[in-house]
Motif scaffolding. Sequence first.
Motif: not given
Length: 152
Positions: A139-150
């Motif tokens: 659950e911590t893993f899923v909630n930490g996912l994001f979209i990396y903006e260079d």
Amino acid sequence: MRDIWDDGYSQSKKLTEEMVNDAEKKLGVKLPKSYIELCKMQNGGSLKYCDYPTSVPTNWADDHVNVPEIYGIGKEGILSSDYYIEEWELPKDIVLLCGEGHWWIAFDYRNTKDSPPVIYMDLEWGTDTLIFELAPDFETFVNGLFIYEDEE
């Protein structure tokens, strides 16, 4: 549980209780409830939030790893773990969530039979395999996912 799935692509058929029970029996583990819930939304596939922060540099980047997909529950998904573990000489007692030979993300059951942490393995890190914990639980893993903006 937030919806992290990218629309349109699913790896396998709709999840049933029987599929969950079968997978847990074959793998000899208890799958995290949050992972099962996510697979009920969509049983594996591409992610719209496809990066996870790290405090450890990897071959991917200094501050994050890419998570293009999460395997579903089925033979095209997490049940292919044993094959890849043998093929790539990975640690036993893990269940692969995604990867492609030179790197893997997995549930780490080496010290538990339920509530496993999520780990990252980089097989091309110098002479040793780099293995570290990404998150204490799914659950911590899923909630930490994001979209990396260079920034460039």
